[in-house]
Design a protein around this motif. Structure first.
Motif, mmCIF file in Angstrom:
data_model
loop_
_atom_site.group_PDB
_atom_site.id
_atom_site.type_symbol
_atom_site.label_atom_id
_atom_site.label_comp_id
_atom_site.label_asym_id
_atom_site.label_seq_id
_atom_site.Cartn_x
_atom_site.Cartn_y
_atom_site.Cartn_z
ATOM 1 N N GLU A 190 7.106 -5.876 9.205
ATOM 2 C CA GLU A 190 6.723 -4.615 9.717
ATOM 3 C C GLU A 190 7.604 -3.579 9.314
ATOM 4 O O GLU A 190 9.000 -2.815 10.253
ATOM 5 N N ARG A 191 8.560 -3.431 8.398
ATOM 6 C CA ARG A 191 9.148 -2.904 8.191
ATOM 7 C C ARG A 191 8.490 -2.522 6.244
ATOM 8 O O ARG A 191 7.751 -2.401 5.632
ATOM 9 N N SER A 192 8.460 -0.059 6.494
ATOM 10 C CA SER A 192 8.146 0.268 5.673
ATOM 11 C C SER A 192 8.594 1.336 4.675
ATOM 12 O O SER A 192 10.272 1.473 5.660
ATOM 13 N N PHE A 193 8.724 1.806 3.808
ATOM 14 C CA PHE A 193 9.650 2.751 3.820
ATOM 15 C C PHE A 193 9.259 4.202 3.310
ATOM 16 O O PHE A 193 8.264 4.330 2.309
ATOM 17 N N ALA A 194 9.250 5.213 3.860
ATOM 18 C CA ALA A 194 9.429 6.415 3.232
ATOM 19 C C ALA A 194 10.026 7.475 3.108
ATOM 20 O O ALA A 194 11.793 7.515 3.512
ATOM 21 N N ASP A 195 10.062 8.339 2.328
ATOM 22 C CA ASP A 195 10.656 10.149 2.395
ATOM 23 C C ASP A 195 11.074 10.497 3.945
ATOM 24 O O ASP A 195 10.019 10.456 4.700
ATOM 25 N N PRO A 196 12.188 11.064 3.733
ATOM 26 C CA PRO A 196 12.655 11.900 5.666
ATOM 27 C C PRO A 196 11.060 12.767 5.302
ATOM 28 O O PRO A 196 10.859 13.255 4.995
ATOM 29 N N LEU A 197 10.604 13.135 6.742
ATOM 30 C CA LEU A 197 9.526 13.100 7.626
ATOM 31 C C LEU A 197 10.757 14.965 7.845
ATOM 32 O O LEU A 197 12.359 15.012 8.171
ATOM 33 N N TRP A 256 6.496 13.362 -0.891
ATOM 34 C CA TRP A 256 6.446 12.876 0.212
ATOM 35 C C TRP A 256 6.032 11.135 -0.244
ATOM 36 O O TRP A 256 4.462 11.458 -0.695
ATOM 37 N N LEU A 257 6.295 10.461 -0.242
ATOM 38 C CA LEU A 257 5.587 8.760 -0.481
ATOM 39 C C LEU A 257 6.197 7.975 0.811
ATOM 40 O O LEU A 257 6.936 8.486 1.181
ATOM 41 N N MET A 258 5.465 7.681 0.614
ATOM 42 C CA MET A 258 5.860 5.806 1.904
ATOM 43 C C MET A 258 5.005 4.621 1.275
ATOM 44 O O MET A 258 3.771 5.246 0.784
ATOM 45 N N ALA A 259 5.950 3.656 0.895
ATOM 46 C CA ALA A 259 5.699 1.836 1.093
ATOM 47 C C ALA A 259 5.104 1.439 1.747
ATOM 48 O O ALA A 259 6.445 1.403 2.477
ATOM 49 N N THR A 260 4.182 1.506 2.608
ATOM 50 C CA THR A 260 3.545 0.681 4.086
ATOM 51 C C THR A 260 3.821 -1.295 3.734
ATOM 52 O O THR A 260 4.009 -1.660 2.930
ATOM 53 N N GLU A 261 5.110 -1.471 4.642
ATOM 54 C CA GLU A 261 5.208 -3.399 4.983
ATOM 55 C C GLU A 261 5.621 -3.632 3.093
ATOM 56 O O GLU A 261 5.055 -4.582 3.236
ATOM 57 N N THR A 262 6.862 -3.478 2.945
ATOM 58 C CA THR A 262 8.156 -3.482 1.860
ATOM 59 C C THR A 262 8.434 -5.101 2.419
ATOM 60 O O THR A 262 8.575 -6.038 1.799
ATOM 61 N N GLU A 263 8.664 -5.081 3.855
ATOM 62 C CA GLU A 263 9.023 -6.354 4.468
ATOM 63 C C GLU A 263 7.915 -6.340 5.256
ATOM 64 O O GLU A 263 7.829 -4.882 6.156
ATOM 65 N N TYR A 305 6.558 4.482 -7.953
ATOM 66 C CA TYR A 305 7.400 5.636 -7.332
ATOM 67 C C TYR A 305 7.859 7.228 -8.205
ATOM 68 O O TYR A 305 7.080 7.637 -8.343
ATOM 69 N N VAL A 306 8.352 6.265 -9.171
ATOM 70 C CA VAL A 306 8.414 7.131 -10.792
ATOM 71 C C VAL A 306 6.945 7.875 -11.424
ATOM 72 O O VAL A 306 6.811 8.907 -11.535
ATOM 73 N N GLU A 328 0.848 -1.283 0.151
ATOM 74 C CA GLU A 328 -0.249 0.177 -0.028
ATOM 75 C C GLU A 328 1.092 1.197 0.351
ATOM 76 O O GLU A 328 2.191 1.447 0.315
ATOM 77 N N MET A 329 0.942 2.481 -0.766
ATOM 78 C CA MET A 329 1.062 3.543 -0.686
ATOM 79 C C MET A 329 0.283 5.199 0.213
ATOM 80 O O MET A 329 -0.676 4.695 -0.595
#
Ligand SMILES: [Zn+2]
Ligand SMILES: [Zn+2]
Length: 364
Positions: free
Chosen positions: A50-57, A41-48, A80-81, A32-33
């Protein structure tokens, strides 16, 4: 980071933000994005797990964060692109998400520990209701009963099959878990009744299902050992973790159709650790025995006894089709030797095994 939306995502089918094709929640590998409409600003939820990937806050001032939708795992980069370039046409109305910096004492879920009783073994969405579910699905029990199967309880054969249960969250249970059951059903029934070939695709299906059952059997037992990370990974990937091994064998014993034999691989004697090295769960369903090896430290098993080519590896899957049934079958006594074939680093006990050749004939 703490992301809070007004409601958890509850979709069945979504349009992939990457490729534009349909994402099926119960079957595909998806992510989920979340992010701003501008893609700043984007975040990908649970790429692994309990691990999400996000742009810096922080999120760029003056912009709101929304639940943007879902992508196939393979389409994440493309999404993303496209989102950054504002090439995705987003709906006018999207759920708002509030994003905060984490508190200093944030405690992360402990994926290296087994699930606690009452906690979903596959996710940590503690806002979703739990329900007590049978480990073996009802369709399987009906198939067994229609074939006259029973179980041994306290040394006596009973026609009733007793069912272990475990609490699972209703979202896991009603989506990917039930899809996994529907997918494996025709293949398992075919193994019960037919002389057949099991191709690579079905080896993966069977291994995935067997991993699910093994994780549930461990979690429901008196002393769960398998870390939650494996269950979370199974939910996200819909395949066994790459560290897991799964084998299959032929089984036949109408007096005990659902035997379960857990086996622990311990550290070598005299070592300075008492950590369990691996959990090996062998269980049968009517005509098929599965063995699932879950290593808790690195490394794989040494060369293993195959009982005259009567045990075959299905995960990681091999290139060849499996000729079913296998040359010899196990029964409720010989399955014990199979369940202990991985050396547990303790005094070895020779087990006498008598196997019976499988009858290979088409059903009447
Ligand atoms: Zn896609
Ligand atoms: Zn769950």
């Amino acid at each position: 980071m703490v992301a809070q939306g007004p409601v958890p995502f509850t979709w069945r089918r979504a349009t992939c933000l990457g490729c534009g094709e349909v994402v099926r929640r119960a079957r595909d590998e998806w992510i989920e994005m979340t992010g701003t409409r501008s893609g700043s600003w984007l975040m990908a939820t649970e790429t692994e797990a309990e691990r999400s990937f996000a742009d810096p806050l922080p999120v760029p001032p003056g912009e709101e964060v929304f639940q943007l939708g879902a992508v196939h795992r393979r389409c994440l980069r493309q999404a993303y692109v496209r989102l950054r370039a504002q090439q995705v046409v987003l709906p006018d109305s999207l759920p708002v998400v509030f994003v905060d910096e984490p508190p200093a004492n944030e405690s992360f879920p402990r994926l290296h520990l087994p699930p606690r009783r009452g906690e979903c073994p596959f996710c940590s969405r503690n806002y979703v209701s739990m329900s007590e579910e049978d480990i073996y699905p009802l369709w399987l029990i009906r198939e067994l009963q229609s074939r006259g199967a029973g179980t041994i309880r306290d040394g006596r054969w009973v026609a009733r099959i007793s069912l272990p249960t475990i609490p699972v969250c209703i979202d896991c249970n009603n989506t990917w878990m039930s899809t996994m059951e529907q997918d494996v059903k025709p293949q398992l029934i075919s193994l019960f009744d037919n002389v057949t070939l099991v191709d690579r695709f079905n080896q993966v299906r069977l291994a995935t299902w067997a991993t699910k059952i093994a994780l549930l059997l461990d979690a429901a037992g008196p002393n769960p050992l398998i870390p939650r990370g494996f269950g979370h990974d199974l939910r996200i990937r819909k395949q066994p973790h790459r560290g897991i091994w799964v084998w299959m064998a032929t089984y036949s014993d109408v007096a005990d159709v659902l035997p379960v034999h857990p086996w622990l691989i311990l550290p070598p004697a005299g070592g300075d650790s008492d950590e369990v090295h691996a959990v090996c769960i062998t269980f049968s369903v009517f005509r098929v025995a599965f063995q699932v090896l879950i290593p808790l430290v690195g490394g794989g098993p040494a060369e293993l006894e195959t009982f005259g080519n009567s045990v075959v590896q299905i995960w990681p899957p091999g290139p060849d089709d499996i000729d079913w049934p296998l040359p010899y079958f196990f029964d409720r006594e010989s399955i014990v030797a199979f369940s202990r074939r991985i050396y547990d680093n303790r005094e070895s006990v020779p087990l006498h095994v008598a196997l019976t050749a499988s009858v290979r004939q088409a059903p009447q």
